[in-house]
Design an enzyme around this catalytic site. Structure first.
Site, mmCIF file in Angstrom:
data_model
loop_
_atom_site.group_PDB
_atom_site.id
_atom_site.type_symbol
_atom_site.label_atom_id
_atom_site.label_comp_id
_atom_site.label_asym_id
_atom_site.label_seq_id
_atom_site.Cartn_x
_atom_site.Cartn_y
_atom_site.Cartn_z
ATOM 1 C CE LYS A 97 -1.723 2.509 3.265
ATOM 2 N NZ LYS A 97 -1.463 3.812 2.619
ATOM 3 C CD GLU A 155 14.505 1.245 7.562
ATOM 4 O OE1 GLU A 155 14.949 2.139 8.322
ATOM 5 O OE2 GLU A 155 15.172 0.269 7.209
HETATM 6 P P1 ADP Z 1 3.207 10.398 7.778
HETATM 7 O O1 ADP Z 1 2.918 11.164 9.022
HETATM 8 O O2 ADP Z 1 4.483 10.684 7.142
HETATM 9 O O3 ADP Z 1 2.054 10.362 6.821
HETATM 10 P P2 ADP Z 1 2.452 7.801 8.565
HETATM 11 O O4 ADP Z 1 3.144 6.776 9.386
HETATM 12 O O5 ADP Z 1 1.189 8.322 9.112
HETATM 13 O O6 ADP Z 1 3.470 8.935 8.316
HETATM 14 O O7 ADP Z 1 2.197 7.256 7.103
HETATM 15 C C1 ADP Z 1 3.061 6.381 6.425
HETATM 16 C C2 ADP Z 1 2.242 5.326 5.731
HETATM 17 O O8 ADP Z 1 1.474 4.633 6.714
HETATM 18 C C3 ADP Z 1 1.236 5.847 4.713
HETATM 19 O O9 ADP Z 1 1.184 4.926 3.653
HETATM 20 C C4 ADP Z 1 -0.064 5.851 5.487
HETATM 21 O O10 ADP Z 1 -1.207 5.710 4.684
HETATM 22 C C5 ADP Z 1 0.111 4.624 6.328
HETATM 23 N N1 ADP Z 1 -0.700 4.571 7.545
HETATM 24 C C6 ADP Z 1 -1.017 5.568 8.387
HETATM 25 N N2 ADP Z 1 -1.753 5.111 9.421
HETATM 26 C C7 ADP Z 1 -1.896 3.771 9.232
HETATM 27 C C8 ADP Z 1 -2.531 2.692 9.958
HETATM 28 N N3 ADP Z 1 -3.167 2.905 11.101
HETATM 29 N N4 ADP Z 1 -2.454 1.467 9.440
HETATM 30 C C9 ADP Z 1 -1.793 1.228 8.292
HETATM 31 N N5 ADP Z 1 -1.172 2.175 7.575
HETATM 32 C C10 ADP Z 1 -1.214 3.426 8.033
#
Ligand code: ADP
Length: 489
Positions: A182, A260
């Site tokens: 994803k 990471e």
């Molecule tokens: P940022 O603050 O840089 O957006 P995130 O960790 O929130 O960092 O996002 C990094 C990735 O994780 C993105 O692909 C986002 O869609 C995904 N993401 C955010 N929250 C969740 C979650 N609860 N479960 C799975 N993926 C998530």
């Protein structure tokens, strides 16, 4: 979604599962915009846990054959894929800048970096050697085989929409694993363009699957990837909080994990440093991607004897070299931040620092180019307690504090739960060894501000993550060790 569409031969507006372009079962889509202009680039499927389950089943089926394809053939497919990416480099870079905002030159650099992982892991696949261990018993022989783990779930961030895909997916694919990935909701198009080129290269159906989802559906996709027992490994790059959530969700199926996560990089300048080299290093490590990388210098610590010279020179170079604008415009070195929330966060950190006594040498405010732009900023008189020191800034703000001794600098540098990248500049060989060894970071730049390389291991210690990507270590993350003991000899 009838607005003006972005035209590109590599723009695909469907998800990619089993070698086909597919919609979400719900039929829902979400919009992707250009952060520099706010223009609509297009829409992509808004998939959820159920779509993800189907993709996992597809990847599982593909794994049954891909695992047994000889490494040399896997290498050939990856080689063709990297060649196609090279042929399409200008378009991949333009697409990347359009959805993410970084200057075109940086986007080209990222695409090169992304391609280098496709190439590297294809080559490494052929060197996934096992071992024969001298046996303590004459009737037994002891062998170690390295085998692909299985279906891998991956979630990637928006700041490197191309290279974070290839650094993970190509390691897995080279090892014989299959992938359900994803991409970040802000930047799905670079991932989908890579799928098209993989398809053209002859990557078999189901080996690489990309499910797209909005922020609202990301947790549902993530939960399925973590909890589905078919998935044997989860690989994530993003914030520490999200990483912790994914780790918790993966516990019940005892998944292997590569994480990471966030950083809080110290950048230490000792009195013995070459000022110009240190300033160049700080510019590269601070302002790349407008400060939005997890290895960007976050806390710049400067020893008292060199402090004034360093601050003066950094301010001069910032004013000479940094040009804010749309990443597609020639000459731009600082694109927009990813969205308005990012600008609000950066401005909040700057205002907090100023309120607590920091001084603004340059910048310190939003930029008139648009709502997603922020002035490159230089703050001095920063202290370790300010929020800009304890939190990841993720924006174009150089926050400088003064120190007296090496011990003090190391204590400040290590006083964080993060441990991704750390940098320092010194002209003293003894100090270079000492500080390299004492910095509690997975990556150390000694007299160097740009340290990432395909050939080298990338990853953090403490709460910055688990595992390493890139280098020979990157492939190992996607292989199991199997010990075979042959008796009756
Ligand atoms: P940022 O603050 O840089 O957006 P995130 O960790 O929130 O960092 O996002 C990094 C990735 O994780 C993105 O692909 C986002 O869609 C995904 N993401 C955010 N929250 C969740 C979650 N609860 N479960 C799975 N993926 C998530």
């Amino acid at each position: 979604d009838q607005g003006k569409r972005f035209a590109s031969s590599l723009l695909f507006d469907k998800a990619f599962v089993n070698g086909q372009w597919v919609s979400a079962k719900s039929g829902k889509t979400f919009e992707v915009t250009n952060p520099a202009t706010g223009e609509l680039l297009g829409t992509v499927p808004d998939m959820d846990g159920s779509d993800t389950r189907s993709a996992i089943e597809t990847a599982h089926k593909a794994f049954q054959t891909w695992r047994d394809v000889p490494a040399k053939e896997r290498c050939t497919v990856l080689r063709r894929w990297s060649d196609l990416c090279t042929q399409n480099k200008p378009e991949l870079a333009r697409l990347l800048t359009s959805e993410m905002g970084k200057p075109l030159k940086e986007a080209e650099g990222e695409v090169n970096y992304g391609i280098s992982f496709i190439e590297w892991f294809g080559e490494e696949a052929r060197r996934a050697y096992g071992d024969v261990i001298p046996s303590p018993t004459s009737s037994k022989r002891m062998l170690v085989l390295r085998q692909a783990i299985g279906v891998c779930g991956m979630i990637t961030p928006w700041n490197f929409p191309n290279a974070m895909i290839t650094r993970k997916a190509c390691a897995a694919i080279a090892a014989g694993c299959t992938v359900v990935l994803k991409p970040a909701e802000d930047t799905p198009y670079s991932a989908l363009a890579l799928c098209e080129l993989a398809k053209q290269a002859g990557l078999p159906e189901g080996v690489l699957n990309v499910v797209t989802a909005s922020r609202a559906n990301a947790p549902s996709v993530g939960k399925e990837l973590c909890e589905n027992p078919i998935v044997k490994k989860i690989s994530f790059t993003g914030s520490t909080n999200t990483g912790k959530t994914l780790l918790r969700q993966s516990a019940d199926t005892v998944k292997k994990a590569s994480m990471e996560l966030g950083g809080n990089a110290p950048f230490i300048v000792f009195d013995s440093a070459d000022v110009n080299a240190a300033v160049q290093g700080a510019m590269a490590s601070k302002f790349r991607c407008s400060g939005q990388t997890c290895v960007c210098a976050n806390r710049i610590l400067v020893q008292e004897g060199i402090y004034d010279r360093f601050v003066k020179r950094l301010a001069e170079v910032m004013n000479e070299e940094l040009k804010v604008g749309d990443g597609l415009e020639p000459g731009t070195t600082q694109g927009p931040l990813i969205n308005k929330a990012a600008v609000d966060k950066v401005d909040g950190l700057v205002q907090d620092a100023v309120k607590s006594g920091a001084k603004v040498v340059t910048g310190g405010k939003r930029h008139t180019k648009g709502s997603n732009f922020y002035h490159p900023t230089l703050l001095t008189d920063v202290t370790p307690k300010m929020r800009c020191s304890t939190e990841e800034i993720f924006g174009p703000v150089a926050a400088i504090m003064k120190f007296k001794t090496e011990e003090e600098a190391l204590a400040i540098a290590n006083a964080t739960q993060f441990g991704l990248a750390g940098y320092f500049y010194s002209g003293n060989i003894g100090q270079i060894w000492r500080v390299s060894e004492k910095l509690e970071y997975g990556l150390v730049g000694a007299n160097e501000g740009l340290i990432s390389a395909t050939e080298a291991p990338f990853g953090g210690v403490k709460e910055s993550g688990l595992g390493r990507e890139g280098g020979k270590y990157g492939l190992e993350e996607y292989m199991e060790i199997k010990y075979v003991c042959m008796g009756g000899i």
